[in-house]
Design a protein around this motif. Structure first.
Motif, PDB file in Angstrom:
ATOM      1  N   TYR A   1     -24.407 -55.319  -1.854  1.00 57.45           N
ATOM      2  CA  TYR A   1     -24.237 -56.041  -3.110  1.00 57.45           C
ATOM      3  C   TYR A   1     -24.975 -57.375  -3.124  1.00 57.45           C
ATOM      4  O   TYR A   1     -25.448 -57.825  -4.169  1.00 57.45           O
ATOM      5  N   GLN A   2     -25.099 -58.011  -1.972  1.00 56.90           N
ATOM      6  CA  GLN A   2     -25.798 -59.286  -1.914  1.00 56.90           C
ATOM      7  C   GLN A   2     -27.286 -59.087  -2.223  1.00 56.90           C
ATOM      8  O   GLN A   2     -27.896 -59.902  -2.918  1.00 56.90           O
ATOM      9  N   LYS A   3     -27.865 -57.999  -1.681  1.00 57.39           N
ATOM     10  CA  LYS A   3     -29.277 -57.715  -1.968  1.00 57.39           C
ATOM     11  C   LYS A   3     -29.461 -57.370  -3.447  1.00 57.39           C
ATOM     12  O   LYS A   3     -30.440 -57.765  -4.070  1.00 57.39           O
ATOM     13  N   CYS A   4     -28.510 -56.637  -3.990  1.00 51.81           N
ATOM     14  CA  CYS A   4     -28.570 -56.316  -5.423  1.00 51.81           C
ATOM     15  C   CYS A   4     -28.595 -57.597  -6.243  1.00 51.81           C
ATOM     16  O   CYS A   4     -29.441 -57.761  -7.130  1.00 51.81           O
TER      17      CYS A   4
ATOM     18  N   VAL B   1     -40.047 -52.822 -10.664  1.00 54.18           N
ATOM     19  CA  VAL B   1     -39.754 -52.505  -9.272  1.00 54.18           C
ATOM     20  C   VAL B   1     -38.483 -53.235  -8.836  1.00 54.18           C
ATOM     21  O   VAL B   1     -37.600 -52.670  -8.193  1.00 54.18           O
ATOM     22  N   MET B   2     -38.383 -54.518  -9.189  1.00 47.52           N
ATOM     23  CA  MET B   2     -37.178 -55.288  -8.868  1.00 47.52           C
ATOM     24  C   MET B   2     -35.938 -54.645  -9.471  1.00 47.52           C
ATOM     25  O   MET B   2     -34.878 -54.563  -8.834  1.00 47.52           O
ATOM     26  N   ASN B   3     -36.077 -54.202 -10.693  1.00 43.56           N
ATOM     27  CA  ASN B   3     -34.952 -53.587 -11.386  1.00 43.56           C
ATOM     28  C   ASN B   3     -34.473 -52.339 -10.654  1.00 43.56           C
ATOM     29  O   ASN B   3     -33.261 -52.159 -10.410  1.00 43.56           O
ATOM     30  N   ASP B   4     -35.419 -51.475 -10.270  1.00 43.18           N
ATOM     31  CA  ASP B   4     -35.053 -50.248  -9.554  1.00 43.18           C
ATOM     32  C   ASP B   4     -34.475 -50.551  -8.174  1.00 43.18           C
ATOM     33  O   ASP B   4     -33.530 -49.887  -7.721  1.00 43.18           O
TER      34      ASP B   4
ATOM     35  N   VAL C   1     -35.617 -48.280  -1.872  1.00 42.13           N
ATOM     36  CA  VAL C   1     -35.679 -49.572  -1.185  1.00 42.13           C
ATOM     37  C   VAL C   1     -36.941 -49.667  -0.327  1.00 42.13           C
ATOM     38  O   VAL C   1     -37.668 -50.671  -0.375  1.00 42.13           O
ATOM     39  N   GLU C   2     -37.220 -48.631   0.445  1.00 43.66           N
ATOM     40  CA  GLU C   2     -38.366 -48.668   1.354  1.00 43.66           C
ATOM     41  C   GLU C   2     -39.689 -48.714   0.583  1.00 43.66           C
ATOM     42  O   GLU C   2     -40.588 -49.496   0.911  1.00 43.66           O
TER      43      GLU C   2
ATOM     44  N   GLY D   1     -32.861 -53.300  -7.259  1.00 37.86           N
ATOM     45  CA  GLY D   1     -31.519 -53.846  -7.425  1.00 37.86           C
ATOM     46  C   GLY D   1     -30.495 -52.744  -7.623  1.00 37.86           C
ATOM     47  O   GLY D   1     -29.400 -52.772  -7.030  1.00 37.86           O
ATOM     48  N   GLN D   2     -30.858 -51.742  -8.423  1.00 38.23           N
ATOM     49  CA  GLN D   2     -29.940 -50.617  -8.660  1.00 38.23           C
ATOM     50  C   GLN D   2     -29.706 -49.827  -7.380  1.00 38.23           C
ATOM     51  O   GLN D   2     -28.567 -49.447  -7.069  1.00 38.23           O
ATOM     52  N   ALA D   3     -30.791 -49.590  -6.628  1.00 39.38           N
ATOM     53  CA  ALA D   3     -30.657 -48.843  -5.371  1.00 39.38           C
ATOM     54  C   ALA D   3     -29.763 -49.581  -4.379  1.00 39.38           C
ATOM     55  O   ALA D   3     -28.892 -48.978  -3.724  1.00 39.38           O
TER      56      ALA D   3
END
Length: 383
Positions: free
Chosen positions: A238-241, A224-227, A209-210, A229-231
């Motif tokens: 869950y909202q950030k995902c 990057v977005m994909n990784d 995330v950082e 979201g998984q993190a």
């Protein structure tokens, strides 16, 4: 008059090799070099020196000119003469390996590189290049490990080794290799982006995330977005995902995995209607293992119709399923020639080269990507 380093190097060879030959027109030969008329320079030198010359510097000079002119068979002939006279000449062995690589003679190229290692067991470039030609994972791994040991800061060797570790599911080793290389080059986007997936596999979700937030400020890359979201999912945010995977969906580059995480996230938030909707979307998306190929074909059709934004979306959607040399290369060309975005073009040309294209089957593409990176990153040096 400003002379580039390769040209200056050849001028020095020329001066040493021809100091005693009054019948050579130095200005004429220098003019050939300055205007990159290497074929004319090679022919001129061949007319001056006898065919059976044993002058190493003259033969090397003719070999270089023929190689630069694309006359690889003639260049190899000259370098082989030098090699017969001076078999331990490392630059000549590298040149012979390079020529055979370009001529798709992988076995010969490997042979010359192995000779280099026998002469110099600590030659970083030889190990790095040998890994390119090796198909056996265990042998490729040994070459890349040796290269990385000799130069752990080299980003290309570090990337290749880390990706091989990833394929072998040795995530910690891959992560550590990239970590060392990133310390040496902390602004290298490709290294940091590649480390995210390894960090996710190791459960380093807060780090993903950082790091991802920093990378997003540089380039809103779908991977990057994909990784991220998984993190966020595993951090139970869950909202950030959902927000990250919704961005991919808005770009029409969602995939089975992103939709699945969205379904699970909505379920955890007790938004069951949306959870059911995305569960169905996940099922619908899981159509074919070859879907990235299909998106590449669709993008190519859009390009042919000059619908470049649509082509961009299609290519990037293909990348969310799997890495693809074809898509990286085509995205480089699309950003370069049609969208006129040189930074993005360089990024995707670089990703193409780092994703280990087949040097035998993709020789021309590799050469073109390398030349465009050089042109776009050093525009003032292009003649």
């Amino acid at each position: 008059m400003k002379i580039g380093l390769p040209l200056l190097f050849m001028v020095c060879i020329f001066n040493n090799a021809t100091a005693q030959k009054a019948d050579i027109d130095k200005e004429k030969l220098l003019g050939y070099y300055e205007t990159q008329r290497y074929a004319d320079a090679a022919q001129y030198l061949q007319n001056i020196y006898p065919e059976n010359t044993q002058d190493i510097k003259a033969l090397t000079q003719m070999a270089y000119c023929n190689m630069m002119a694309g006359k690889l068979q003639e260049a190899e002939k000259n370098y082989l003469k030098v090699n017969a006279i001076e078999p331990s000449n490392l630059p000549v062995l590298f040149s012979l390996a390079h020529i055979n690589s370009r001529r798709k003679n992988a076995a010969k190229a490997k042979s010359y590189l192995q000779q280099i290692i026998q002469l110099d067991s600590l030659n970083f470039n030889a190990y790095k290049q040998l890994a390119v030609f090796e198909d056996k994972p265990e042998t490729k791994l040994s070459y890349l490990k040796k290269a990385n040991t000799l130069n752990p800061a080299d980003p290309d060797a570090a990337y290749d080794l880390a990706m091989l570790y990833r394929d072998l599911r040795q995530y910690q080793q891959g992560y550590d290799v990239l970590k060392t290389a990133i310390v040496a080059d902390p602004e290298n986007f490709t290294l940091q982006q590649s480390q995210l997936s390894l960090a996710n596999q190791l459960g380093k979700y807060q780090e993903v995330v950082e790091t991802g937030e920093k990378l997003m400020k540089v380039n809103a890359d779908p991977n990057v977005m994909n990784d991220m979201g998984q993190a966020y999912f595993y951090l139970k945010d869950y909202q950030k995902c959902i927000s990250f995977y919704s961005m991919l969906e808005a770009l029409d580059i969602q995939n089975e995995g992103t939709l699945y995480y969205m379904a699970l996230s909505y379920r955890e938030l007790k938004e069951y209607d949306k959870a059911a909707l995305y569960a169905q979307k996940t099922i619908d998306e899981a159509v074919s293992d070859h879907i990235s190929v299909y998106y590449a074909a669709l993008a190519g059709i859009y390009e042919a119709k000059n619908q470049f934004p649509d082509a961009l979306v299609a290519y990037k959607r293909g990348l969310t399923f799997t890495t693809s040399n074809v898509i990286y290369y085509r995205l480089g060309i699309l950003y370069d020639l049609n969208l006129k975005q040189p930074k993005n073009a360089v990024s995707y040309y670089t990703m193409y080269l780092k994703n280990k294209p087949d040097p035998e089957k993709e020789t021309e593409q590799i050469k073109y990507a390398q030349s465009r990176i050089a042109a776009l990153t050093n525009p003032k040096e292009v003649r």
